[in-house]
Every structure is written in C-alpha cells, then in structure tokens.
Design a protein around this motif. Sequence first.
Motif, PDB file in Angstrom:
ATOM      1  N   VAL A  63       0.933  -1.231   0.012  1.00  0.00           N
ATOM      2  CA  VAL A  63       0.107  -0.003  -0.225  1.00  0.00           C
ATOM      3  C   VAL A  63       0.864   1.215   0.157  1.00  0.00           C
ATOM      4  O   VAL A  63       0.482   2.321  -0.662  1.00  0.00           O
ATOM      5  N   SER A  64       1.944   1.228   0.766  1.00  0.00           N
ATOM      6  CA  SER A  64       2.864   2.398   0.742  1.00  0.00           C
ATOM      7  C   SER A  64       3.728   2.654  -0.567  1.00  0.00           C
ATOM      8  O   SER A  64       3.995   3.908  -0.881  1.00  0.00           O
ATOM      9  N   GLY A  65       3.695   1.720  -1.220  1.00  0.00           N
ATOM     10  CA  GLY A  65       4.439   1.817  -2.667  1.00  0.00           C
ATOM     11  C   GLY A  65       3.504   2.373  -3.600  1.00  0.00           C
ATOM     12  O   GLY A  65       3.720   2.534  -4.930  1.00  0.00           O
ATOM     13  N   LEU A  66       2.258   2.520  -3.260  1.00  0.00           N
ATOM     14  CA  LEU A  66       1.203   3.019  -4.202  1.00  0.00           C
ATOM     15  C   LEU A  66       1.224   4.674  -4.246  1.00  0.00           C
ATOM     16  O   LEU A  66       1.328   5.322  -3.295  1.00  0.00           O
ATOM     17  N   SER A  67       0.745   5.387  -5.708  1.00  0.00           N
ATOM     18  CA  SER A  67       0.495   6.673  -5.577  1.00  0.00           C
ATOM     19  C   SER A  67      -0.810   6.952  -5.233  1.00  0.00           C
ATOM     20  O   SER A  67      -1.973   6.036  -5.279  1.00  0.00           O
ATOM     21  N   ALA A  68      -1.352   8.180  -5.310  1.00  0.00           N
ATOM     22  CA  ALA A  68      -2.555   8.752  -4.901  1.00  0.00           C
ATOM     23  C   ALA A  68      -3.500   8.245  -6.194  1.00  0.00           C
ATOM     24  O   ALA A  68      -4.792   8.107  -6.134  1.00  0.00           O
ATOM     25  N   ALA A  69      -3.080   7.977  -7.547  1.00  0.00           N
ATOM     26  CA  ALA A  69      -3.626   7.701  -8.452  1.00  0.00           C
ATOM     27  C   ALA A  69      -3.983   6.238  -8.636  1.00  0.00           C
ATOM     28  O   ALA A  69      -4.886   5.817  -9.448  1.00  0.00           O
ATOM     29  N   ASP A  70      -3.194   5.576  -7.992  1.00  0.00           N
ATOM     30  CA  ASP A  70      -3.468   4.114  -7.931  1.00  0.00           C
ATOM     31  C   ASP A  70      -4.871   3.797  -7.233  1.00  0.00           C
ATOM     32  O   ASP A  70      -5.238   4.213  -6.429  1.00  0.00           O
ATOM     33  N   ARG A  71      -5.355   2.206  -7.400  1.00  0.00           N
ATOM     34  CA  ARG A  71      -6.496   1.902  -6.761  1.00  0.00           C
ATOM     35  C   ARG A  71      -5.974   0.645  -6.491  1.00  0.00           C
ATOM     36  O   ARG A  71      -5.453  -0.305  -7.011  1.00  0.00           O
ATOM     37  N   VAL A  72      -6.476   0.379  -4.982  1.00  0.00           N
ATOM     38  CA  VAL A  72      -6.222  -1.062  -4.613  1.00  0.00           C
ATOM     39  C   VAL A  72      -7.417  -1.411  -3.893  1.00  0.00           C
ATOM     40  O   VAL A  72      -8.253  -0.714  -3.293  1.00  0.00           O
ATOM     41  N   ALA A  73      -7.584  -2.780  -3.891  1.00  0.00           N
ATOM     42  CA  ALA A  73      -8.651  -3.454  -3.262  1.00  0.00           C
ATOM     43  C   ALA A  73      -8.213  -4.648  -2.425  1.00  0.00           C
ATOM     44  O   ALA A  73      -7.045  -5.163  -2.719  1.00  0.00           O
ATOM     45  N   LEU A  74      -8.914  -5.140  -1.563  1.00  0.00           N
ATOM     46  CA  LEU A  74      -8.448  -6.119  -0.535  1.00  0.00           C
ATOM     47  C   LEU A  74      -9.382  -7.320  -0.735  1.00  0.00           C
ATOM     48  O   LEU A  74     -10.462  -7.122  -0.412  1.00  0.00           O
ATOM     49  N   ILE A  75      -9.132  -8.779  -0.528  1.00  0.00           N
ATOM     50  CA  ILE A  75      -9.820  -9.727  -0.860  1.00  0.00           C
ATOM     51  C   ILE A  75      -9.449 -10.653   0.392  1.00  0.00           C
ATOM     52  O   ILE A  75      -8.066 -11.016   0.457  1.00  0.00           O
ATOM     53  N   ASP A  76     -10.208 -11.079   0.891  1.00  0.00           N
ATOM     54  CA  ASP A  76     -10.102 -12.170   1.974  1.00  0.00           C
ATOM     55  C   ASP A  76     -10.325 -13.471   1.282  1.00  0.00           C
ATOM     56  O   ASP A  76     -11.579 -13.824   0.862  1.00  0.00           O
ATOM     57  N   SER A  77      -9.312 -14.493   1.003  1.00  0.00           N
ATOM     58  CA  SER A  77      -9.533 -15.749   0.368  1.00  0.00           C
ATOM     59  C   SER A  77      -9.874 -16.779   1.182  1.00  0.00           C
ATOM     60  O   SER A  77      -9.013 -17.710   1.413  1.00  0.00           O
ATOM     61  N   GLY A  78     -11.123 -16.547   1.919  1.00  0.00           N
ATOM     62  CA  GLY A  78     -11.666 -17.445   2.748  1.00  0.00           C
ATOM     63  C   GLY A  78     -12.164 -18.581   1.625  1.00  0.00           C
ATOM     64  O   GLY A  78     -12.049 -18.540   0.545  1.00  0.00           O
ATOM     65  N   ALA A  79     -12.933 -19.483   2.386  1.00  0.00           N
ATOM     66  CA  ALA A  79     -13.631 -20.744   1.683  1.00  0.00           C
ATOM     67  C   ALA A  79     -14.444 -20.143   0.501  1.00  0.00           C
ATOM     68  O   ALA A  79     -14.376 -20.460  -0.551  1.00  0.00           O
ATOM     69  N   SER A  80     -15.159 -19.068   0.838  1.00  0.00           N
ATOM     70  CA  SER A  80     -15.651 -18.268  -0.351  1.00  0.00           C
ATOM     71  C   SER A  80     -15.080 -16.578  -0.018  1.00  0.00           C
ATOM     72  O   SER A  80     -15.362 -16.173   1.006  1.00  0.00           O
ATOM     73  N   ALA A  81     -14.456 -16.483  -1.208  1.00  0.00           N
ATOM     74  CA  ALA A  81     -13.682 -15.220  -1.166  1.00  0.00           C
ATOM     75  C   ALA A  81     -14.599 -13.977  -0.827  1.00  0.00           C
ATOM     76  O   ALA A  81     -15.836 -14.047  -1.163  1.00  0.00           O
ATOM     77  N   GLU A  82     -14.260 -13.215   0.003  1.00  0.00           N
ATOM     78  CA  GLU A  82     -14.873 -11.961   0.601  1.00  0.00           C
ATOM     79  C   GLU A  82     -14.093 -10.681   0.127  1.00  0.00           C
ATOM     80  O   GLU A  82     -12.869 -10.543   0.309  1.00  0.00           O
ATOM     81  N   ILE A  83     -14.795  -9.738  -0.461  1.00  0.00           N
ATOM     82  CA  ILE A  83     -14.137  -8.506  -0.716  1.00  0.00           C
ATOM     83  C   ILE A  83     -13.900  -7.594   0.810  1.00  0.00           C
ATOM     84  O   ILE A  83     -15.137  -7.156   0.906  1.00  0.00           O
ATOM     85  N   ILE A  84     -12.871  -7.448   1.404  1.00  0.00           N
ATOM     86  CA  ILE A  84     -12.768  -6.504   2.409  1.00  0.00           C
ATOM     87  C   ILE A  84     -13.068  -5.021   2.233  1.00  0.00           C
ATOM     88  O   ILE A  84     -13.567  -4.419   2.646  1.00  0.00           O
ATOM     89  N   ALA A  85     -12.220  -4.763   0.949  1.00  0.00           N
ATOM     90  CA  ALA A  85     -12.104  -3.401   0.705  1.00  0.00           C
ATOM     91  C   ALA A  85     -12.415  -3.200  -0.807  1.00  0.00           C
ATOM     92  O   ALA A  85     -11.415  -3.941  -1.628  1.00  0.00           O
ATOM     93  N   PRO A  86     -13.387  -2.626  -1.340  1.00  0.00           N
ATOM     94  CA  PRO A  86     -13.378  -2.628  -2.818  1.00  0.00           C
ATOM     95  C   PRO A  86     -12.417  -1.761  -3.410  1.00  0.00           C
ATOM     96  O   PRO A  86     -11.670  -0.842  -2.586  1.00  0.00           O
TER      97      PRO A  86
END
Lengths: 293, 686
Positions: B123-146
Amino acid sequence: MEPPQTISPELFDSLGDVSLIAREVVEGFLGGLHRSPFLGYSTEFASHRPYMQGDDLRQVDWKVWGRTDGLYVKQFEDDTNLCCQIFLDTSASMNFGQPDKFVYARTLAAALAYLMSRQHDASGLILFGGMAVQALPARSNPDHLDEMFHQLAAAEPAGQTTADVGLGQIVGTFTRSGLSVVISDLFSNGDAIFELLRQLRAQRQQVIVFHVLSPEETDFKFEGDFLIEDCESGEKIPVNADSFRSDYLKSFNDFCRRAELICETLEIDYQRLRTDEPLDRALTIYLEERMAR
Amino acid sequence: MPGLLFSNAALLAGLGALAFPVLIHLLLKQKRKPLHFSTIQFFQTRDEKTSQRRELRNLILLSMRLLLLALLVLAFARPYLPASPGMIRELQPRQIVLVLDRSASMQAGNHWAKAKKFLDQAVSGLSAADRVALIDSGASAEIIAPPGAPDTLKPILQKLEPGFGTSDLAAGLKTAVRLLSHSNAGGTLQIEIISDLQKSACARLAEASVPKGIELTICPVAESETPNLALTELAWDHGQHAVVLRANNYSLQMANGVKMSLLVDGIPSVIPSLSLAAETSTQLSLKLPGLDPGWHSVETHIAAHDSFALDDVRYESIFIPKPLRVLCVEQRASLRAFEEETFFVASALAPESTNEGPYVVEKTAPEDAASKLAKAGNYVLVVLPGLRQIPPDLAPGLTKFVTKGGGVIFFLGEKLNPNRYNEDFHGLLPALPGHVEGDEEQPENFWHVRDYERDGLIFAAFKEPDSGDVTLPEFRRRFTLTVMDGSRVEASFNDCVPLIVSKNLGRGRVVLVNSSADTSWTDWPKRKTFLPWLYGMAANATQRTLSPDAEDATPFVAGFPADVPLGAEAGKLALQVREPSNREVSAMADAQGKISLSLEEPGFYSIHDTAGHELRRVAVNLAAAESDLQSFLPAEITIPRTNDPPRAGVIAGVFGDDRRELWHLLLLAALGLVFFEPLLANRCYA
C-alpha cells in the motif's frame, strides 16, 4: 649557329653508346660556348725560347720569325697537370627514377671524361657501390678515354653504399692534389658517403659533388597506398603517399640541406642535379672549377 | 535489446548493405601497390604510432560509416519498444488487488506479522492515482475493501486480524481477476497473493487462471518448517458414552509426554499424557462420567507449546435426552419380579443396574392403566402383554393415547381371549388374532423369523454384518392373524405367518407382536438379540430414535456460517445466542426452526430462548486441515495463464500508444554521424 645541344632523359634511354653520348653532349655544350672565355685554356702561352733542333716545326712562332728573322718556339703552361678522379655511385639506389639516375650519372661521368680528355687532363674512374673498384687510374692518353667509356658502359648499379675499406685505400693512393668529382645520390648506409668526402679533402683533393636525384625523389608525387621497397636493402614499409607526402618531403629536404651543409663545411662544391634537367649546368660547373685551378 | 520490435521488419534486409563498405575496405586494402624506391630512410623517420593511429582512424571511420548505414536502415524499419510492465507501471496508474489469506493457520508463528508487513509495503508503494482492493481468500472469497485510493485501505489494514477459518486461494484469485476485469479504470493490473501457501489453501489453484495481462505476485509468509502438534477431532460416541479424540503430530520430531486435559462442563478430568511419533496420528476414546439430561460441553486440551496454539484445544457438545417413560401393564404382579410377564421387556428397557438408560419403566395393573395414561400424559410407550381381562376403559384410553402420538406394543399369550381382543381393540390392533397354534412337544415344528424389514427401525440394529442373527430365536406357539387394512407386516415367520404387524393411528403407532412378552411361547428374551430388537420396537412404536440425528451430528467448522437446526417447535422463535466470547446476540429462527450463525471463532455457541431455556449447544472447531502447516514454495505453485485479453485498457497499454518509437533517435544519431564523419575522414586522409 647551332643551338646548344642538351640531352633529354629520353635520349639516355635510347642511346646505349656512352662514348657517343658523351661526345654529343660535350660538343654540343662547347658549341654553345662560342666566344666563351673557356677556349684556349688548355694552350695557355707562357714564353718564347729559341728553336732547338728536334723541336716540332708546328710550334715555331712564324710571326716572330717575320718580325725578327729568328726562330722562336712558343712555350705553354703544362696542360696535363690536372689529375681528375671521377667517383661514380653504382649502388642499387641509383637504379631509380625516370629518367634513371644511374644512366644520368653515367652519362655525366662520360661527358666529364670526354671533356677532360679534350683538355688533356688525366682522368680516372672509381666505381663505388656494394664494393669500391678503381676501374681506371688517372691518365690522359687518347686510348684511355675509350677505356673509360668501356668501363662506364659495363657498369651496373647494385649493392648498398657502405664505407668500404677498399674505397679508403683507393683514396689513400692519391698523392697529388687534384680534382675529384663525386657523382652520387648520397644515399648510403650511415654517413659513409660523407666520410668519403672527408677523406678526399684530407688528400688535398678539390671536390665537386653532383647530387643526382630523380623527380620522384624530389617531388614524391605518388598517391594512394604503397608498399615501399628499398632498392638496396629490400626492406618494405607500407606507406600512404597522400598522408605521408609532407613528412617525406620534410625529411628529404632536411637530408639535402645537411649534405649541402657538410659540403660547405668541407669547402666542397655541391651541386644538386635532377635527372630531368640537362647536363649543361654540370659541365659549366666543372669548367669553372677547372679554370680556377 | 530484448523486446525490440519493428514496424517494417522487412526493411531490415537492408542491413545486408553493410557488407559493401566492408568489401570495399577489404578490396582497397588488398590493392596496396608495391613501389621500389631508392631508399626508405625517409620513411623510417615516421612514427610507428602514426601508422597505427591512422589504421585505427581508418577502422573508426569504417565503423562509423557502417553505423551510419545501419542506423538509417534501422530507422526506416521503425523500431519500437513495446510497453513493458515496468514502463506501464510508470506511465499508468496501477490497479492492484491484494488477495489476503486470513485463515487460522496465519496465526501460526509470525505469519500474520509478515503478512501485515507485505500489506503495508504494497500500500505504501502506491501513488494517489493508484487503486487498491483487498480480498479475503476464505472458503468463499470476500471483498474486504473494494477498489479505492490507497489511503482508504490503511485504516482497514490497521484493524485487520486473522480469522479462524480456512482459505481457498483459488476463490480469492478468481474474485480478484473478476474485480480487475470489471474495472473500467485504465492502468496496469496486478494481483498480489499474501499467504502462508498452506497446501490445503493451494489445492485448487490449478483451477484458477489469470490473464497474461495481469501481473501476478506471490508473497509467502511461512517459515520453511513449522512444527505442530494438534487435536484434529473430538466426537461423541453415544453408544460408548465416551468422546473419541484424534491427535496429529505434524512435526518431524516425536512428541513425548504431552499433558492432556479433559473438561466436561468445565470440570477437569485426569487423562493420561500423550506421546506421538513424528508425522503420525492417534485416536483415543475417553469415557465420560454420568451426565444429567441436557446439554454438556466437553473440551480437550494439550499442552503442546508449539507455534500454533489454536489447534491445541477441541470442543464437542453433548445432548443427554431425558428418559422416555414407558408404562408396562402387568396383570400378575408378584413379589418376584422375574415371575412377572413383562419382566424381560421392562428389564431390557430400563436395567436396574443403571439409571442412565433412555427409558424409565413403570408398571401398572390393567385396571389402572387408563387412568394413569389420562393423568400423567407424558408416557411415550405402553407395553401390553396378552391380557386375560380387558378393563372397559383401557381400549378408549389407549386409543386416545395413540391418537395423540403415543405408541403401543401388543404382545399376545396363552390366556388371551381373541374374541374379546378383536372386539375391544378392534380399532387399535393392526391384525386380529384367530386361534393359537403350535405344539411345544415338537421342536421340529418351531417357527423362526425369516422375512423382516431390514431398513425399518425395528431391525435397524442388525443391518451391519455380524451384529446378531434374528433367525435363531424359536417360536413355539402363536396366533393365527388376520392383518388389517392399512397395517404393515414388519416381520414374518418362516411359513409367512406375520410375526410383527404395525399400523399408524392418529399421530401414534401400534405394533403387534405375534408371541408372548415372556418366554412362555419363545426363547427370544433369553437371546442377545432381544435387547436391540426391543429397542428397535420401542423406537418404531414411539417414532423416536435414540441415536443423535444425523443433521445434529454435523461438525461445525470455524469461519463457516451454518444453519443450525433446532426442531420444528423452534420455528419463528426469538432466540439469544451466547458466543464463545460470552457475547449475547439476538437472532430469529426461520419457519423450519433453523437459525443461521456466522460461527467465526471456535468454542461453544449456546442457543436459548428468551426464557433462558437452552435449545441447542453448538461446538465449533478449527478445520482439521488448518493444523497441517506444510506449505508450498512460490516456485512450486503453477497458476495457469490465459491469453484472454484482460480488457481494452490493458491492450492499449501493451500494444497501443504506449510503445516507444525509436526511429527519430536513430535518425538523430545518423545525422550526428553525417556531420562527424567528414571531420574524421579529412583527418584520415590529410
């Protein structure tokens, strides 16, 4: 009056008879010197003496007999007292140029020999190249001239100019002061040729140096890449003529100036001759020198 | 140069023209003319270096001319550099999806600390123009942060903790690819998998595929070796009144004398220590003390002191039902119990040696039976031997009892009056007795059981091989029977005369056994198969099984939401759920009496109604697979890459305007050579 005859480079190639060429050159040269002060030098009047039995009647001065009715014979200065040695460079470096330097030098030597003979001077011939040879000792009889021509015609350029011991021994035999004419391109291994000049001067010889050079050597008008091969040593050097011309001319002129300087130091008359120019100048220089003696 | 491409590659054939200058050079070089010269003393004065420099200059000049020609040819071929991932990254904003493994195994060792470090670096290596999402790879994947700005993810990361469930990286990867595919923003696409790469989590990775346009990075957090001793199973053995425990040693070293403890409702019991060889497992059966009816919590612990503490405990919930009340009608009450006609039946259903049986038996005289049924009302089963006298209120009482859901087992006997039976119990009996038959003096004529409903409740205990032979009992006497319509013959003698006939009545059930309850007509009560058969009979009549419901026995795994059945009576009930952390959560059961629980963490979940009555206790454990901490190396993981174009933006990024044209640079260089070449040439030939 016929114009003075000069000899062209082409003539050197076409004429094989050295004597013929020499005569042609000298007669032409002398013809061009009409009323010149050089006439009669060889019959310089000294005094009259009374006719004695056995004298040649042709030597009787009939004008004096007419005025005085006495027979008197003219006495002249000694007209064969000049001993002239011709040193001809027969090293391989002389076999170069258009016209060929050796042909030019041989012709010059023949012409000088003829002229000397005409003036009853004793002339000798020394050929020096790979080794020095005294081809003919100095004499003044008419047959000697023919032998001189024969030796010159038979001479071939070969070998490398070195300070040969034989040459020194030959020079050492010169007991009388005289005139030595050195005809050479002065290209030698080291300063051998200049050592010869020093020895001649040491032997009380008046020396004339005819520095014979070809136009190729003086101008170096070659273009492109060449593999230069030394005529004497056979050594080869790759050279780009275009880029090296200036360096060559500088080195060559430095050499010539040095030779001239050495000659001036030794009180030697130094004359540079190009093979594309007539022999007149050389003969004139000789006669001037002869007159001075 | 790697990756150098040409728009007009055919023009590269012009490079063949480079041969001409070389050829000319060689030809000219060969044409050095020999020249005899009078002396070389004037040439020897030249510096050899001058010649070498001239040769060098000539070579440089030749090279320069070759280069000039090559530059011109290359320029006309229009070379360009395709946009590399690195260049695209520089030129365009990045779309990065972080696939995070939050399974329980990430709590082992310092896995989670490493994972957090990777996340922070990403995350720290990203610029403000970048977009990042976080996915929990559980048994059924869940998007923690779009997908969003990196700054929006930072507070989420600070609060992020590992879970207790399992992980399926393939599901996370698929979700990440889907997320990137649906993204309309431009820029480079990147997926970073942050995981301990546990083998169970990577099992399905080969099923996932990632388009080649997406850059994939794997960030491993596991150590090369993580020793672990784990409890992987704890199950209630109803028949043995014990729990069965399985322990696994995933280490390469033997575990010696590991202390174990067993807690039943929080009360510790002493159990032997555990010794287990490397990479082996063992199973232990731990007998439980007597338990009162109701829900009980059983925990087992080991003092493993390894890198993964979560699997050092295992939970199991046990439900002990209240005993079922059985009313045995005894017409010859005697001081010596074994002389009673229902002695074998009563003793089998409720042995006097233990009061932990599933049934409580009460005996009563025939004339009191109806009144007891009417008063108590909580009997589930009535056992009637062949009655000589039938009280007048018995038949209506039984009928009412059965209609409301009770069960009745009729035995027959010598003293029974079939006419009276047929008259009084006509509506109850599934088959009407005729007359007695059989000669006790002729053993060769004794009957045996031949056909029976093997899939029914009555003979359920004999389904397994070697579980008892029900054809051995001998039947000396019997009644002829007339099976009533709607009745079902559960078993027959070898001459096809019915032995057991049943029928449903109202909500209840009536079973008729064509033999006596004692040993007067059969020797079955003396055989080992009598007890399980009788339990089957009781289950059939009461329509209640004693073994736990298969649905109830389903193990619950942490991290997996589950629907917990509570019974139809709990439908639409407002409920309270007490979680392992003692947090109370309100919930509502659906119409079928099921309640949905998230079951995030392991432990006991107690479900009770608003009055405090506990309806169900659920034991939730870690998935056993989480205990095996063996992991893959990133190089061992193969994720198929597809040629599917990820999307138009990426195509443009790789093949479109982002490519770097080089022809103008080449022409510029050629122009410089054109100016410089005469200078060098003049110097060479001066």
